[in-house]
Design a protein around this motif. Structure first.
Motif, PDB file in Angstrom:
ATOM      1  N   LEU A 168     -18.918 -63.047  52.902  1.00  0.00           N
ATOM      2  CA  LEU A 168     -18.462 -61.765  53.415  1.00  0.00           C
ATOM      3  C   LEU A 168     -19.040 -61.583  54.813  1.00  0.00           C
ATOM      4  O   LEU A 168     -20.238 -61.764  55.018  1.00  0.00           O
ATOM      5  N   THR A 169     -18.171 -61.250  55.780  1.00  0.00           N
ATOM      6  CA  THR A 169     -18.634 -61.110  57.158  1.00  0.00           C
ATOM      7  C   THR A 169     -18.196 -59.774  57.715  1.00  0.00           C
ATOM      8  O   THR A 169     -17.028 -59.416  57.597  1.00  0.00           O
ATOM      9  N   LYS A 170     -19.119 -59.050  58.335  1.00  0.00           N
ATOM     10  CA  LYS A 170     -18.751 -57.803  59.003  1.00  0.00           C
ATOM     11  C   LYS A 170     -18.445 -58.145  60.449  1.00  0.00           C
ATOM     12  O   LYS A 170     -19.241 -58.796  61.124  1.00  0.00           O
ATOM     13  N   SER A 171     -17.274 -57.731  60.899  1.00  0.00           N
ATOM     14  CA  SER A 171     -16.844 -58.083  62.243  1.00  0.00           C
ATOM     15  C   SER A 171     -17.526 -57.186  63.280  1.00  0.00           C
ATOM     16  O   SER A 171     -18.114 -56.167  62.951  1.00  0.00           O
ATOM     17  N   VAL A 172     -17.425 -57.601  64.548  1.00  0.00           N
ATOM     18  CA  VAL A 172     -17.944 -56.748  65.625  1.00  0.00           C
ATOM     19  C   VAL A 172     -17.053 -55.519  65.758  1.00  0.00           C
ATOM     20  O   VAL A 172     -17.525 -54.417  66.036  1.00  0.00           O
ATOM     21  N   ALA A 173     -15.757 -55.720  65.579  1.00  0.00           N
ATOM     22  CA  ALA A 173     -14.833 -54.591  65.647  1.00  0.00           C
ATOM     23  C   ALA A 173     -15.163 -53.632  64.505  1.00  0.00           C
ATOM     24  O   ALA A 173     -15.448 -54.070  63.399  1.00  0.00           O
ATOM     25  N   PRO A 174     -15.158 -52.329  64.785  1.00  0.00           N
ATOM     26  CA  PRO A 174     -15.544 -51.381  63.736  1.00  0.00           C
ATOM     27  C   PRO A 174     -14.561 -51.390  62.576  1.00  0.00           C
ATOM     28  O   PRO A 174     -13.357 -51.528  62.767  1.00  0.00           O
ATOM     29  N   GLY A 175     -15.106 -51.257  61.372  1.00  0.00           N
ATOM     30  CA  GLY A 175     -14.261 -51.108  60.191  1.00  0.00           C
ATOM     31  C   GLY A 175     -13.488 -52.345  59.791  1.00  0.00           C
ATOM     32  O   GLY A 175     -12.467 -52.241  59.122  1.00  0.00           O
ATOM     33  N   LEU A 176     -13.938 -53.512  60.181  1.00  0.00           N
ATOM     34  CA  LEU A 176     -13.221 -54.749  59.838  1.00  0.00           C
ATOM     35  C   LEU A 176     -14.158 -55.740  59.166  1.00  0.00           C
ATOM     36  O   LEU A 176     -15.227 -56.047  59.694  1.00  0.00           O
ATOM     37  N   HIS A 177     -13.767 -56.207  57.984  1.00  0.00           N
ATOM     38  CA  HIS A 177     -14.550 -57.203  57.257  1.00  0.00           C
ATOM     39  C   HIS A 177     -13.693 -58.417  56.927  1.00  0.00           C
ATOM     40  O   HIS A 177     -12.498 -58.282  56.671  1.00  0.00           O
ATOM     41  N   PHE A 178     -14.334 -59.571  56.916  1.00  0.00           N
ATOM     42  CA  PHE A 178     -13.657 -60.804  56.519  1.00  0.00           C
ATOM     43  C   PHE A 178     -14.287 -61.315  55.235  1.00  0.00           C
ATOM     44  O   PHE A 178     -15.503 -61.305  55.100  1.00  0.00           O
ATOM     45  N   LEU A 179     -13.438 -61.744  54.315  1.00  0.00           N
ATOM     46  CA  LEU A 179     -13.967 -62.290  53.066  1.00  0.00           C
ATOM     47  C   LEU A 179     -13.314 -63.643  52.815  1.00  0.00           C
ATOM     48  O   LEU A 179     -12.086 -63.759  52.841  1.00  0.00           O
ATOM     49  N   ARG A 180     -14.145 -64.637  52.616  1.00  0.00           N
ATOM     50  CA  ARG A 180     -13.628 -65.991  52.383  1.00  0.00           C
ATOM     51  C   ARG A 180     -14.100 -66.452  51.016  1.00  0.00           C
ATOM     52  O   ARG A 180     -15.271 -66.286  50.672  1.00  0.00           O
ATOM     53  N   PHE A 181     -13.159 -67.001  50.253  1.00  0.00           N
ATOM     54  CA  PHE A 181     -13.451 -67.354  48.873  1.00  0.00           C
ATOM     55  C   PHE A 181     -13.003 -68.773  48.592  1.00  0.00           C
ATOM     56  O   PHE A 181     -11.996 -69.233  49.126  1.00  0.00           O
TER      57      PHE A 181
END
Lengths: 333, 306, 371
Positions: free
Chosen positions: A210-223
């Motif tokens: 799970l990664t929190k992006s620099v852009a506000p309110g954006l998360h990346f999830l890789r599975f």
């Protein structure tokens, strides 16, 4: 597990089990634009996005109403990490979810399978497995997943655009004349963009990043896991997205704002926001650990690293303090 | 809250004032969206000093949103602006944010098709969910953009939205008459709004004027060298005031007075406190006027009392 | 302490899905207009006479495969969706039903069900339907249509669903969109074709205010005024016969539901129950014979005059672009496998429909120099 999730899981685990599939998805979360939360019958009516479509709903532990899947045809480029692009043809599924008649989510996803086809087939071929798109050529699954999650690339370019598809579900619901379109709290729409590599031969433990992006309110999830994990993952992403939105809204739209107004002695205007947060947002915090042992495992792992529930508790306490403090002050005046 | 910035003529300082007011609001902690609805000349990006949107953006601006049904790009000024003032937004938790929705590069005016008001309402509703204030900078005169927002705000979806109109004009006899025509004329905002289904009282109560590039005779001593000149200016200023009062543009309708400031005549930009106190290139009175206008926007009593 | 096994679920989570009884084969013996019943014995009786041998052949084929207890039902479709000037001559439904029973007797078989085209636009399960008894089937099927993705469609723009037309490929480029640089003509593209294309553009509906609807090429058929006052959806659409024919086939194959509920369930008038005087007040499907095989079936056969070929082709295009409920499809496939003589069902609905186009010359009133 809801009905739509079930049918989509079937799409991924059905005929394509032999090969590794990549599932890409995006979940957006925002507040339903209505002064008061909606009751069950109204929410069910709101989630009937197409005539005759069944709506799934569950009352406990929180009321969750899910629309039937919407379908959208695509024939577009896929960005690949490391090398080049590929083309995918098929359909994307999307649906809307409301929680407690208050929070609205738009969720889109597509299962990509590599078939090595060189030409586009007749349309009925793609309608046979809704929510599946066929990749032309044989790109490496990791390249497809990482290309989609590349933070440096705008989500709304010429390639596959799940952002717009999930957004459109939200706009369709928010435009419903059943809503009064008043905004009790202004908060950012949050986005969770996810990709899963589902390999039938995956023997190790499932891996989630799970990664929190620099852009506000954006998360990346890789599975990375097995095709059978999709139903759980799909729901996990939606649940994570909702809790992340709650946490962020509590902090950004309620707390930061209240502290700011407190400093400038303007909190009077904000008192109703604090009440709103306590009465309508706090009860929505309901981690999905009840759903399955697997979900519980993942959520517990998430909590171990992020302390989400702990932070939310602290925010709640602070909001309550501020309300009490201000309540005293306003009574004195 | 939606704030529509309109003017009858170009060169009134509508965009530069709106940008500065938006900046002041963001500085106070509000989440502000700035929509460049000046479709004929989308240059808000230049005022906010956002290089990638100086003359609009490629294929993802508001023109495309309406004509090609794409999504409208949102640029956070703190991340994209070259202006120190705007980049500093977000440095402190007490700050809000300022987000630009630019037009398309080289975009031009386009006629309103049947689906556009619904699409416009969708955009306003979406922004209203996230932003405290949306400043909509409209093309000068009786433009398609003005007609579009009049029709949009009359729609039932926006019945609960609050919106306000600021009509900008220079402090001259000709500009006063023109601004009066834009609001009260036969084809003015009120008459058009009525045809679009607005409630006259509500629309009328939402109209305010902003006087721009006003020479303040008490302050700008340097600009007035001779006594007869000062006397003439004083008496003419009085005549303008009387004429404004007569045309229903007097004190109760007056949202702000922006003084004449050379820096804004030459460079349309956002002025911050450093420009006044450290660099001394802008006047304190100008910043104060922006600040006052920002205060007026959120002052419920001002908008109720006509 | 011992472990417990505990489970909790809410029934509303997985919406209820009603099953419908299924025959092996549903045979549509023709498509007639209400006014055809006015002419005693002629068009309707001839149509049935003409169908009789094919009906027998089809019945034999099904019984050979599934045994003598194979279920076969017959139906006749009345086109009351396209009123013409002669519609005023149409007899009342009760008289028509009587005439139909006599004609069927003469032809040597029974017509089990009488169906109405208008009942495919808005279905009702009972005579003189109230608002709650109506199911907007045409709206439902229209919303199931997934238009072909244009090359380059990445999801950023909504599909062009509001035009009311459906094509089986990508249309030629629009000339109007490039005024300053008129492109050379390029042909439409049909994907997955063999060497040569058959490009078809089907009109699904026209809007009420649209006066120019019903012209145009391809397999588009003319559109007609809606016989019921106001469409329940308020969509203001006048559905074309092409779309209604697709609804008709989906209905016969038992594939349509309204929020999980079975729709257009056949209605049988009690012996002393008055039949309504107006065609529009009949239920969608009226059961005529005492104990027929179910109306819906695993497979459908339509015996039609050849002039209905365009509408059937267009309906086929629609069926190729419809996305049906996975649960309904798999439920029916499972049932076919559980029959006394099990058999696999083709996955696409179009694979379950057969057509037999018969010549028109028997029918004087319909002679047309078509092809």
């Amino acid at each position: 597990m809801s009905a739509p999730t079930h049918s989509r899981a079937a799409a991924a685990t059905g005929a394509g089990t032999a090969a590794t599939a990549v599932v890409l998805g995006e979940v957006r979360t925002c507040l339903l634009q209505n002064r008061d939360p909606l009751a069950t019958p109204a929410t069910v009516a709101l989630m009937r996005l197409t005539p005759g479509a069944p709506v799934s709903h569950v009352e406990r532990p929180v009321r969750r109403v899910v629309s039937a899947d919407q379908i959208c045809g695509i024939d577009c480029g896929l960005r690949l990490a490391r090398r080049g692009r590929s083309r995918a043809v098929g359909t994307v599924l999307s649906h809307a979810i409301t929680t407690s008649g208050r929070v609205l989510q738009g969720s889109a996803q597509v299962t990509l399978t590599a078939v090595g086809a060189a030409e586009r087939q007749a349309w009925r071929h793609y309608l046979r497995r809704p929510g599946t798109a066929e990749i032309m050529g044989w790109p490496h699954p990791a390249d497809v997943a990482d290309g989609f999650l590349d933070a440096a690339v705008p989500a709304r370019g010429l390639d596959l655009d799940l952002a717009s598809i999930s957004d459109r579900v939200i706009e369709a619901v928010q435009a419903d004349p059943m809503l009064d379109h008043s905004t009790p709290l202004r908060a950012r729409t949050s986005v969770v963009r996810w990709a899963a590599i589902l390999d039938p031969g995956h023997d190790d433990a499932a891996v989630m990043h799970l990664t929190k992006s620099v852009a506000p309110g954006l998360h990346f999830l890789r599975f990375q896991g097995r095709p059978a994990d999709l139903a759980m993952l799909d729901r996990f992403c939606e649940e994570f997205a909702r809790h992340e939105w709650l946490l962020n809204t509590m902090q950004e739209a309620v707390l930061d704002r209240a502290e700011r107004d407190l400093a400038r002695d303007l909190l009077r205007e904000h008192l109703d926001k604090l009440g709103f947060a306590l009465n309508q947002l706090v009860p929505l915090w309901m981690p999905p650990t009840h759903l399955s042992p697997q979900m519980k495992t993942f959520w517990t792992a998430l909590e171990d690293q992020t302390r989400y529930s702990r932070i939310f508790e602290r925010h709640t306490t602070r909001v309550r303090d501020l309300r009490d403090q201000f309540g005293l002050r306003s009574r004195r005046n | 809250m939606l704030v529509f910035a309109a003017s009858d003529k170009g060169g009134t300082g509508r965009s530069v004032t709106s940008c500065n007011v938006a900046y002041r609001l963001a500085l106070r902690g509000e989440a502000v969206a700035y929509l460049d609805f000046d479709f004929g000349s989308p240059t808000a990006g230049a005022v906010l000093d956002i290089p990638k949107a100086e003359r609009g953006v490629d294929g993802s601006g508001l023109h495309s949103y309406f004509t090609r049904h794409t999504d409208a790009v949102e640029l956070d000024a703190a991340l994209h602006s070259d202006s120190d003032a705007l980049r500093d937004l977000g440095r402190y938790p007490s700050h809000g944010r300022l987000t630009l929705l630019p037009g398309d590069r080289d975009g031009g005016e386009f006629p309103i098709s049947a689906d556009m008001p619904a699409r416009c309402a969708q955009l306003f509703l979406k922004l209203d969910r996230e932003f405290d204030v949306c400043v909509v900078d409209l093309s000068a005169g009786r433009s398609y953009a003005t007609d579009l927002v009049l029709e949009t705000t009359a729609r039932p979806e926006l019945a609960n939205a609050s919106w306000r109109w600021l009509v900008f004009h220079r402090w001259s006899a000709q500009h006063i008459v023109a601004a009066h025509g834009l609001v009260f004329g036969d084809k003015g905002l009120l008459a058009t709004g009525l045809r679009r289904g607005h409630d006259r009282t509500r629309l009328d109560a939402a109209m305010r004027f902003v006087r721009t590039a006003v020479v303040d005779l008490g302050v700008d001593r340097g600009a007035v060298e001779r006594a007869p000149q000062a006397a003439w200016l004083r008496s003419y200023d009085q005549r303008l005031r009387e004429s404004a009062d007569r045309l229903r543009m007097g004190r109760s309708r007056l949202a702000g007075v922006i003084p004449y400031d050379p820096i804004l005549q030459w460079s349309e930009r956002v002025i911050d406190d450093a420009d006044v106190s450290r660099l001394k290139i802008a006047n304190q009175a100008t910043v104060q006027a922006f600040e006052d206008l920002a205060t007026r926007l959120s002052d419920q009593r001002f908008w109720e009392g006509l | 302490m011992s472990d417990v096994e505990f489970s909790y679920r809410e029934l509303s989570e997985t919406p209820h899905l009603e099953q419908v009884p299924l025959a092996h084969l549903s045979i549509q013996v023709g498509r007639v207009r209400p006014e055809d019943f006015a002419d005693p014995g002629r068009p309707v009786a001839r149509r049935l006479e003409q169908a009789a041998p094919w009906l027998e052949a089809a019945g034999k084929q099904v019984r050979d495969r599934f045994g003598h207890r194979a279920r076969i039902s017959t139906c006749l479709l009345v086109d009351d969706h396209s009123p013409s000037a002669s519609a005023l001559k149409a007899p009342e439904p009760a008289a028509a039903m009587e005439l139909l029973a006599r004609a069927a007797d003469a032809a040597g078989f029974g017509v089990d069900y009488l169906a109405r085209y208008a009942g495919c636009a808005v279905a009702c399960d009972r005579p003189r339907p109230g608002f709650r008894d109506r199911h907007p089937l045409a709206d439902i099927v229209a919303s199931l249509i997934v238009p072909e993705a244009a090359v380059g469609a990445n999801g950023s723009r909504p599909p062009t669903e509001h035009t009311g037309w459906l094509a089986n490929g990508q249309r030629s480029p629009d000339f109007r969109s490039a005024m300053d640089d008129p492109p050379a003509w390029s042909p439409p593209v049909v994907f997955g074709r063999e060497r040569h294309s058959v490009f078809v553009d089907v009109e699904l509906w026209s809007l009420d205010q649209d006066s120019e609807g019903g012209t145009a090429g391809g397999a588009a058929t003319d559109t007609h005024t809606h016989p019921l006052a106001g469409t329940p959806s308020g969509s203001g659409r006048q559905y074309s016969i092409s779309l209604l024919t697709a609804v008709w086939h989906l209905l016969r194959l038992g594939l349509l539901r309204d929020a999980g509920e079975a729709v257009a369930v056949p209605y049988r008038f009690a012996p002393d129950e008055p039949v309504p005087d107006l065609w529009s007040q009949l239920p969608s499907i009226t059961q005529l014979t005492p104990d027929p095989a179910p109306f819906c079936a695993y497979q459908a056969l339509s015996l039609l005059a050849s002039r209905h070929r365009d509408a059937e082709l267009a309906a086929g295009i629609v069926l190729d672009h419809v996305r049906l409920d996975d649960r309904v499809l798999s439920l029916i496939a499972e049932r076919a496998l559980a029959e006394p003589v099990p058999f696999p069902l083709p996955s696409a609905p179009i694979g379950r429909i057969s057509h037999l186009f018969l010549d028109d010359f028997l029918d004087d009133s319909y002679v047309r120099p078509d092809t």
